[in-house]
Design a protein around this motif. Sequence first.
Motif, PDB file in Angstrom:
ATOM      1  N   ALA A  50      -6.474  -5.178  -4.111  1.00  0.00           N
ATOM      2  CA  ALA A  50      -6.586  -6.335  -3.220  1.00  0.00           C
ATOM      3  C   ALA A  50      -7.560  -7.359  -3.800  1.00  0.00           C
ATOM      4  O   ALA A  50      -7.348  -8.568  -3.666  1.00  0.00           O
ATOM      5  CB  ALA A  50      -7.045  -5.879  -1.843  1.00  0.00           C
ATOM      6  N   LEU A  51      -8.605  -6.878  -4.464  1.00  0.00           N
ATOM      7  CA  LEU A  51      -9.556  -7.817  -5.085  1.00  0.00           C
ATOM      8  C   LEU A  51      -8.880  -8.615  -6.203  1.00  0.00           C
ATOM      9  O   LEU A  51      -9.133  -9.807  -6.377  1.00  0.00           O
ATOM     10  CB  LEU A  51     -10.755  -7.057  -5.659  1.00  0.00           C
ATOM     11  N   GLU A  52      -8.023  -7.938  -6.972  1.00  0.00           N
ATOM     12  CA  GLU A  52      -7.277  -8.644  -8.027  1.00  0.00           C
ATOM     13  C   GLU A  52      -6.374  -9.707  -7.409  1.00  0.00           C
ATOM     14  O   GLU A  52      -6.252 -10.821  -7.910  1.00  0.00           O
ATOM     15  CB  GLU A  52      -6.429  -7.661  -8.841  1.00  0.00           C
ATOM     16  N   LEU A 111      -9.704 -10.386   4.285  1.00  0.00           N
ATOM     17  CA  LEU A 111      -9.268  -9.348   3.347  1.00  0.00           C
ATOM     18  C   LEU A 111      -8.726  -8.172   4.173  1.00  0.00           C
ATOM     19  O   LEU A 111      -9.394  -7.156   4.352  1.00  0.00           O
ATOM     20  CB  LEU A 111     -10.458  -8.914   2.488  1.00  0.00           C
ATOM     21  N   HIS A 112      -7.542  -8.378   4.668  1.00  0.00           N
ATOM     22  CA  HIS A 112      -6.986  -7.470   5.671  1.00  0.00           C
ATOM     23  C   HIS A 112      -5.506  -7.238   5.338  1.00  0.00           C
ATOM     24  O   HIS A 112      -4.809  -8.172   4.934  1.00  0.00           O
ATOM     25  CB  HIS A 112      -7.120  -8.136   7.049  1.00  0.00           C
ATOM     26  N   PRO A 113      -5.028  -5.997   5.511  1.00  0.00           N
ATOM     27  CA  PRO A 113      -3.604  -5.730   5.226  1.00  0.00           C
ATOM     28  C   PRO A 113      -2.662  -6.655   5.995  1.00  0.00           C
ATOM     29  O   PRO A 113      -1.572  -6.961   5.503  1.00  0.00           O
ATOM     30  CB  PRO A 113      -3.427  -4.276   5.667  1.00  0.00           C
ATOM     31  N   LEU A 145      -2.256  -9.366   3.576  1.00  0.00           N
ATOM     32  CA  LEU A 145      -2.045  -9.151   2.141  1.00  0.00           C
ATOM     33  C   LEU A 145      -1.150  -7.973   1.780  1.00  0.00           C
ATOM     34  O   LEU A 145      -0.960  -7.687   0.602  1.00  0.00           O
ATOM     35  CB  LEU A 145      -3.415  -8.945   1.456  1.00  0.00           C
ATOM     36  N   ASP A 146      -0.586  -7.263   2.764  1.00  0.00           N
ATOM     37  CA  ASP A 146       0.074  -6.003   2.420  1.00  0.00           C
ATOM     38  C   ASP A 146       1.583  -6.107   2.187  1.00  0.00           C
ATOM     39  O   ASP A 146       2.273  -5.089   2.153  1.00  0.00           O
ATOM     40  CB  ASP A 146      -0.235  -4.924   3.479  1.00  0.00           C
ATOM     41  N   GLU A 198     -13.418 -11.220   6.138  1.00  0.00           N
ATOM     42  CA  GLU A 198     -12.633 -10.806   7.307  1.00  0.00           C
ATOM     43  C   GLU A 198     -11.135 -10.979   7.061  1.00  0.00           C
ATOM     44  O   GLU A 198     -10.305 -10.297   7.647  1.00  0.00           O
ATOM     45  CB  GLU A 198     -13.067 -11.596   8.549  1.00  0.00           C
ATOM     46  N   LEU A 220      -0.787  -1.408  -4.111  1.00  0.00           N
ATOM     47  CA  LEU A 220      -2.056  -2.046  -3.767  1.00  0.00           C
ATOM     48  C   LEU A 220      -3.025  -1.039  -3.154  1.00  0.00           C
ATOM     49  O   LEU A 220      -2.673  -0.295  -2.257  1.00  0.00           O
ATOM     50  CB  LEU A 220      -1.767  -3.149  -2.734  1.00  0.00           C
ATOM     51  N   ASP A 221      -4.273  -1.045  -3.657  1.00  0.00           N
ATOM     52  CA  ASP A 221      -5.345  -0.370  -2.942  1.00  0.00           C
ATOM     53  C   ASP A 221      -6.452  -1.404  -2.790  1.00  0.00           C
ATOM     54  O   ASP A 221      -6.233  -2.587  -3.066  1.00  0.00           O
ATOM     55  CB  ASP A 221      -5.813   0.896  -3.678  1.00  0.00           C
ATOM     56  N   SER A 222      -7.645  -0.976  -2.381  1.00  0.00           N
ATOM     57  CA  SER A 222      -8.632  -2.016  -2.075  1.00  0.00           C
ATOM     58  C   SER A 222      -9.100  -2.742  -3.338  1.00  0.00           C
ATOM     59  O   SER A 222      -9.437  -3.918  -3.281  1.00  0.00           O
ATOM     60  CB  SER A 222      -9.806  -1.440  -1.300  1.00  0.00           C
ATOM     61  N   THR A 223      -9.096  -2.054  -4.493  1.00  0.00           N
ATOM     62  CA  THR A 223      -9.480  -2.781  -5.715  1.00  0.00           C
ATOM     63  C   THR A 223      -8.333  -3.682  -6.160  1.00  0.00           C
ATOM     64  O   THR A 223      -8.561  -4.775  -6.675  1.00  0.00           O
ATOM     65  CB  THR A 223      -9.866  -1.809  -6.848  1.00  0.00           C
ATOM     66  N   THR A 260       0.836  -1.205   0.000  1.00  0.00           N
ATOM     67  CA  THR A 260       0.000   0.000   0.000  1.00  0.00           C
ATOM     68  C   THR A 260       0.868   1.251   0.000  1.00  0.00           C
ATOM     69  O   THR A 260       0.650   2.171  -0.785  1.00  0.00           O
ATOM     70  CB  THR A 260      -0.926   0.019   1.233  1.00  0.00           C
TER      71      THR A 260
END
Lengths: 81, 647
Positions: free
Chosen positions: A41-43, A61-63, A66-67, A59, A36-39, A31
Amino acid sequence: MDLRAEVRHFIAENFLLTSGPIDLADAESLTSRGILDSTGALELVAHLEARYGIAVTDEELHPDNLDSVERIAAFIERKRA
Amino acid sequence: MCGIAGALITEGARTRPDLDRMIRTLRHRGPDGYRVLDLPGCGLAHARLSIIDLATGAQPIANEDETLWTVLNGEIFNYLELREELEALGHRFRTRSDTEVIVHAYEAFGDRFVERLVGQFAIGLWDERRRRLVLARDRVGIRPLFFARTQGWLLFASEVKAILAVAPELAHLDDRGLAQVFTFWGTVGERTVFAGVRSLPAGHRLVAEGTQERLQQYWDWRFPETTNSAATSLEEAAEQVRALLADAVRLQLRADVPVGAYLSGGLDSSGIAALAKQQTRRLRTFSVTFDEAEYDESEFQHRMVEALGVEHSAIRCSESDIGQVFPALIWHTETPILRTAPAPLLWLAKHVHDSGFKVVLTGEGADEVFGGYDLFKEGKIRRFWAKQPNSAWRPLLFSRLYPYLARSPVAHRHFARTFFGQRLEEVDHPFYAHLTRWTTTRGLFKLLSPDWLAQLSRAAPEADLERLLPPAFSRWNALARDQYVEVKTLLEGYLLCSQGDRVALAHSVEGRVPFLDHRLIEFVNGLDPRFKLRGLREKRLLRRALVNDLPASILGRVKQPYRAPDSRCFFRNGEPLPYVRELLSATNVRRSGYFRAEGVERLLEKCRDGRALGAGDNMAFVGVVSTLLLHEQFLSGRITETSPVNA
């Protein structure tokens, strides 16, 4: 290829649009680097689910998961365990 | 409304065909007639769209003894009042045109004449006695004006293409201009994306005598350093706002041809249409609709049409229409763009033109004046959160933003917290509210070729913008600072040009923007910021002002910004449109030099496969396509007199 290398490869191709080497430490925040942004993150989640056969809950889907390259690799390992 | 061009000769000679060539590139802006005036030392040219004084309003226009000559693009809305004042001072008028007040006002008030004008204008004025050229642009930058010094000329024109037509040596892209576009969506200040071509900034005049020139700012958006909330009540302010807005609409209905209005279905354009309908017996309105619900507002358009009883027509814009019209759009924008939203408005202008209208009122500007954007709320929440950075509750407020986005940056609260938490502590940064947005836009840098990446990385767009900030900026309240930055970047650099003047004038349509009447701006800027953004409710003052003019369903609407689909528009049946395939081919990408061929290919695949979900990739794709179109149309050969692409 180990898991971290695979994750790096995906980030390079999908987000940085390159097959060349990338300047990104395994612990670096995706980030903060503007990768990475929230979209984004979806990718990333779509890729993890397709590539590793795991299901990511809302739940998760958290930095914390995934960050960074190392967090993603650890998350995959936990989910596959 | 028209196109203007001209040249001040500082050395050597100039030929009449040069002026002819310049003005013929602006045919779309003024198809009703041309005139070129070739005087010793200066030439002026004008392409006319007849709106006021159809019989005798041809330009250039002179004063009584023909020692002053002027060309005007735009309108002086208070020309009747000014004319009366000037006649009382002894000036004699030959025409009924608004343009003629310019030469007499210059005689009466000198260079400060421009401060007496209420309107949207770009002016070229030649003072033969004093051998000086005066260029002036309206306060907020509604009408464009470009200039450049080359070959012993000072050239000026409504569009860059007129300058490039006679000065092809200036057809090079400017690294700092590109860096600004790839950060802010548009250039700021004098900069354009063409090296050597300058934009006369909004609210400025330029006085040129030979090779000397003085650039002077005569107006700017100003905010008080303190506001006394007790001085004016919300009710009193709303009453005053309505009176000022109604007067702006009254003046902007002045024309010798019928005036229509754009109707998006939102608060702003509905408010303008309602006030216009009250002042004119018949009003024709125009809308654009979309196939996709995420962008479409036709339900609200129908409600307003019914409530106002106006004659209305809409055009439906598909993704394929946008992809098809995009090359013509770039011929008119003369800059890379990062969004496709101007494309439907280009279609709409064609529809307005085909319907026999030359003038439309629009709702542009209300979000900047009254604090309508979600960006302002984003800044407010971040500042509130920064006071208690450990608060779990404060960042949850982000969930109230961007309800109109299918893929919103706030959809996943943990990521929203991380995303908006970046640089959270820098609350005194002049661009605090805008930083995260600009970082997303600058994602395009990753596609630049090594050479251009090195050049653009040296450019410092934020520093360029910081130099333009007025001294009192840091003492204004936070909303005022955010408004000012938004005005200087998005409004001046994108909305009023690429999405405003250029797309309308591409089809000879003049857009008028009552919300940007400077008297209204000055009044609202002086008010308590809570009259604009109360909690997270935007445009509170405007809603109150229009409470008796609009149906409750429109008054209560949450802001839905006008948008259009992006990268999908450039594909059909899973394949890129033929021109896109050619433009983005590795050969063409390498030849033009701006981008990495491999990166462009990967992005193309990602967009084609529907994997490009976020705003960053979509902006990057539109940015690459538009940059390469710009290169092809403006840098690959001599500028022709008409568009090389069909609109």
